[in-house]
Design an enzyme around this catalytic site. Structure first.
Site, short mmCIF file in Angstrom:
data_model
loop_
_atom_site.label_atom_id
_atom_site.label_comp_id
_atom_site.label_asym_id
_atom_site.label_seq_id
_atom_site.Cartn_x
_atom_site.Cartn_y
_atom_site.Cartn_z
N GLU A 35 -0.50 -2.69 9.66
CA GLU A 35 -2.03 -2.50 9.83
C GLU A 35 -2.56 -2.83 8.78
OE1 GLU A 35 -0.17 -1.29 12.08
OE2 GLU A 35 -0.03 -2.06 14.03
N PHE A 46 -1.20 6.50 26.84
CA PHE A 46 -0.43 6.29 26.07
C PHE A 46 -1.37 5.75 25.11
CE2 PHE A 46 2.45 2.40 24.68
CZ PHE A 46 3.27 2.95 24.05
N GLN A 47 -0.39 6.17 23.84
CA GLN A 47 -1.31 5.30 22.86
C GLN A 47 -3.11 5.44 22.54
OE1 GLN A 47 0.41 1.42 21.96
NE2 GLN A 47 2.02 1.98 21.11
N LYS A 103 -9.45 -1.51 26.69
CA LYS A 103 -8.81 -3.07 27.01
C LYS A 103 -9.69 -3.33 28.44
CE LYS A 103 -4.51 -4.06 27.61
NZ LYS A 103 -2.17 -3.86 28.30
N MET A 126 1.84 7.55 -13.73
CA MET A 126 0.33 8.75 -14.02
C MET A 126 1.07 10.01 -13.37
SD MET A 126 -1.95 8.37 -14.86
CE MET A 126 -2.87 6.77 -15.21
C1 TPP Z 1 -0.63 6.47 -1.39
C2 TPP Z 1 -0.54 7.30 -3.00
N1 TPP Z 1 0.03 7.93 -2.73
C3 TPP Z 1 0.15 8.82 -4.15
C4 TPP Z 1 -1.07 8.67 -5.03
C5 TPP Z 1 -0.96 9.54 -6.09
N2 TPP Z 1 -0.35 8.71 -6.94
C6 TPP Z 1 -1.07 8.29 -7.98
S1 TPP Z 1 -0.80 7.10 -9.43
C7 TPP Z 1 0.93 7.86 -8.41
C8 TPP Z 1 1.82 7.53 -9.20
C9 TPP Z 1 2.31 5.00 -9.09
O1 TPP Z 1 3.57 4.93 -9.61
P1 TPP Z 1 3.97 3.61 -10.16
O2 TPP Z 1 3.57 2.87 -8.59
O3 TPP Z 1 5.39 2.85 -10.24
O4 TPP Z 1 2.78 3.37 -11.20
P2 TPP Z 1 2.67 3.43 -13.10
O5 TPP Z 1 1.88 4.80 -12.98
O6 TPP Z 1 4.67 4.15 -13.09
O7 TPP Z 1 2.56 2.87 -13.52
C10 TPP Z 1 0.71 8.18 -7.30
C11 TPP Z 1 1.82 8.35 -6.70
C12 TPP Z 1 -1.93 7.63 -4.83
N3 TPP Z 1 -2.55 7.25 -5.56
N4 TPP Z 1 -1.71 6.83 -3.51
#
Ligand code: TPP
Ligand code: MG
Lengths: 96, 567
Positions: free
Chosen positions: B66, B128-129, B178, B480
């Site tokens: 979803e 439920f749910q 529902k 990052m």
């Molecule tokens: C859902 C979610 N969880 C955690 C984060 C924190 N976060 C920001 S950038 C990042 C790393 C992203 O890794 P990747 O997609 O491999 O991109 P890269 O920076 O390596 O290019 C994380 C964990 C986020 N922005 N969104």
């Protein structure tokens, strides 16, 4: 120092919750709350306190669908109010 | 690539004999609003609506999670400017939608989310749910409804759409119990009425803005996504042509002024260009158009544009003086305001100073070493893409490289999760765009971390033959976060290593995609071309330097001019 906001709300599900939640999330504390249903509206009066300008909070609350109107009870912080009014082009004199 | 879009049963005449139920009225009401797609996933509480779908002409796209339904609707809405629609069942279906709803809320995306709910007589009994979807979503929706009366449904749907798209757009929740969905009703869909026009901007404020502009020695335009929301790209461009005021943009405003325009200095803020941040630093007048002084854009707020007065032009009065006091606030229709402001060209000394800033800040693409250099690859990608291509991003270093090194020609051609920064946004958003406009080239630039957050949507690509092109920049890390740990946590790397990633090309092939791995610099041109020209959905897996960082960078709690450059 707290300031009082008086609302007219649509009598819809969650309208009071939505307003109170927004006030808290925007960084204000709720000091006092009164609410009652009058005809086709909910009248809500809230005393809030906080560091941020209440005028900005009011504009943020005004955009809620449930908020029909919101008024600030005469406010001691005339300087901020006047500055903000002036930025919108209102011919308010800024006290010096 | 065969599309296995499920066949719909033709509406049968016997349908007329059945009572008209709220569930059916819901679909009719969506159609009356011009909805082309519902992105969704069925379940117990929403079954009446899925039953009505069987013989309804509206098109439903079955995603595999979803969250992807909400993000696909979100991408569809960002690209088309229309309201995106997603749907899920109660409980876990609804909670799974929330990330995509919150994303739409923070990025002002018009969306209507429909959730099933347990029957009214069970609500409040921990059935439920049953979860309080209304309560859970309260802080991340523009508005929400629980439909308690079947007869009210068509009017509620109509109102939900009006709220979602009017003023500053946002997501609206419609929670449908529902039993209500099953009730027969007599109401017909209500018909859209046009929104009231925006109020005229205050003439005194306009006069003061003209006065400030006429006196400014070093004006800078700071533009954001509000330019898109107000459909003001034309007016912005005309304004810049007339005044030649140097322009910087937020992440989401990129493309408002084409990023290859001579007056454009780059993105501002944390990963902004040095020219952009320095120009804002020196400005004596900042004209903010449809932006909101977000902390990623301003850096340390009291060091932001320290010499400037501010004219804030926005459709949403709630943004004025929220974080930075505006000497002049112009609320109303952005195009009309910009048209009314156009004045004399920028003072020549400032023009020369800004040109020099820009000339000394050209990115270099000739990195040493054998690794594929991501900024150069992004540059090359944009040289190969058709001018009207749409690029969606995920979140991380790769997202910043796209922002910095892509050529953004309009705001809706660069879809990025700015406010929430949702990893997993890219692929579902690309699905929404490609369905909206199947003729367009739609690319999703993703990272090895983000891609796995909604990897299941590869199945959706295959099911409907949605020819999204995925470019996966694989640094074997949550890059990052790794960069921050390197720079601000003494290289204490904590849970950022992804060197045990699966073989992404093989994974994509299992889902029926064309896939390849780009390993050396001399393959770039040939493989980019093959990948873009392949039929159907395709994935290009590109291992890059696991140590590469995004530059420049404004460290946390520093002012923008204190940015770190690559050493
Ligand atoms: C859902 C979610 N969880 C955690 C984060 C924190 N976060 C920001 S950038 C990042 C790393 C992203 O890794 P990747 O997609 O491999 O991109 P890269 O920076 O390596 O290019 C994380 C964990 C986020 N922005 N969104
Ligand atoms: Mg990565």
């Amino acid at each position: 120092m707290s300031q009082r906001l008086n609302f007219r709300l649509r009598p819809t599900e969650g309208s009071v919750l939505r307003v109170l939640g927004s006030i808290e999330r925007r960084g204000f504390s709720l000091e006092h709350i009164e609410s009652r249903r009058v005809g086709n509206a909910i009248l809500l009066s809230v005393a809030v306190s906080g560091e941020r300008p209440v005028e900005v909070l009011i504009r943020q609350l005004e955009r809620l669908y449930d908020v029909l109107s919101v008024e600030l009870e005469p406010c001691p912080d005339a300087y901020t109010t006047a500055c903000l009014q002036q930025s919108f082009g209102e011919p308010a004199a800024v006290p010096t | 690539m065969s599309s296995i879009a499920p066949q719909r049963a033709a509406p049968s005449p016997s349908v007329e004999a059945k009572p008209y139920r709220a569930a059916h009225a819901l679909l009719d009401a969506l159609r009356a609003e011009g909805v082309r797609f519902i992105f969704g996933y069925p379940g117990g509480a929403i079954m009446p609506v899925y039953d009505a779908l069987v013989d309804h002409p509206i098109r439903h796209i079955l995603v595999r999670h979803e969250q992807a339904a909400a993000l696909a609707a979100n991408g569809y809405a960002r690209f088309t400017g229309e309201v995106g629609v997603c749907m899920a069942t109660s409980g876990p279906g609804a909670t799974n939608l929330i990330t995509g709803i919150a994303d739409a809320y923070l990025d002002s995306v018009p969306m209507v989310a429909i959730t099933g709910q347990v029957a009214t007589f069970l609500m409040g009994t921990d059935a439920f749910q049953e979860v309080d979807t209304f309560g859970l979503t309260l802080p991340v929706v523009k508005h929400s409804f629980i439909v308690r009366e079947a007869e009210a449904l068509p009017a509620i749907v109509h109102e939900a759409f009006r709220i979602a798209r009017s003023g500053r757009p946002g997501p609206v929740l419609v929670d449908l119990p529902k039993d209500v969905a099953n009730r027969p009703i007599f109401a017909k869909p209500s018909h859209p009425v046009p929104d009231p026009p925006l109020p005229e901007c205050n003439p005194c404020a306009l006069e003061r803005a003209r006065h400030l502009l006429a006196r400014a020695a070093r004006p800078v335009l700071y533009t954001g996504y509000g330019v898109f929301l107000a459909r003001a790209e034309r007016a912005l461009r005309a304004f810049v042509e007339a005044t030649r005021i140097p322009t910087v943009s937020t992440l989401k405003g990129l493309g408002g002024l084409p990023t290859d325009h001579p007056c454009f200095l780059g993105m501002l803020g944390m990963h902004g260009s040095r020219a952009a941040n320095q120009a804002v630093q020196e400005a004596d007048l900042l004209i903010c158009v449809g932006a909101r002084f977000d902390d990623r854009a301003t850096g340390k707020l009291d060091g932001f544009a320290p010499k400037a007065r501010v004219i804030h032009i926005d459709g949403d009065p709630g943004e004025i003086s929220k974080l930075r006091y505006a000497e002049v606030a112009l609320c109303g229709d952005l195009s009309r305001i910009l048209d009314a402001l156009s004045l004399r060209p920028v003072p020549p000394e400032w023009g020369r100073r800004v040109e020099a800033l820009k000339a000394s800040d050209r990115p270099r693409y000739d990195a040493p070493g054998r690794f594929i250099y991501a900024p150069a690859l992004i540059r090359r990608l944009y040289e190969r893409l058709p001018e009207d291509a749409v690029v969606t991003c995920d979140v991380g270093q790769h997202q910043m490289w796209v922002a910095q090194h892509g050529v953004h020609r309009s705001i809706r051609q660069h879809l990025t999760s700015g406010g929430l920064g949702t990893m997993g946004f890219g692929l579902p958003a690309a699905i929404g765009v490609k369905l909206a406009d199947p003729e367009r080239t739609v690319v999703c630039v993703t990272g090895d971390g983000s891609f796995m957050m909604n990897v299941q949507e590869l199945a959706t690509l295959r099911r409907y033959g949605i020819a999204v092109k995925i470019l996966l920049l694989d640094n074997a890390a949550l890059g990052m976060v790794r960069q921050w740990q390197e720079l601000f946590h003494d290289r204490r790397y904590s849970e950022v290593d992804l060197s045990d990633n699966p073989d992404f090309a093989a994974l994509a092939r299992v889902f029926g995609l064309w896939a390849a791995r780009l390993e050396s610099r001399d393959q770039i041109d040939a493989l980019l071309q093959e990948w873009l020209r392949s039929e159907g959905p395709a994935l290009l897996h590109v291992p890059i330097d696991p140590k590469a960082n995004v530059w420049p960078l404004v460290p946390p709690n520093k002012a923008n001019h204190e940015q770190l450059m690559e050493t």
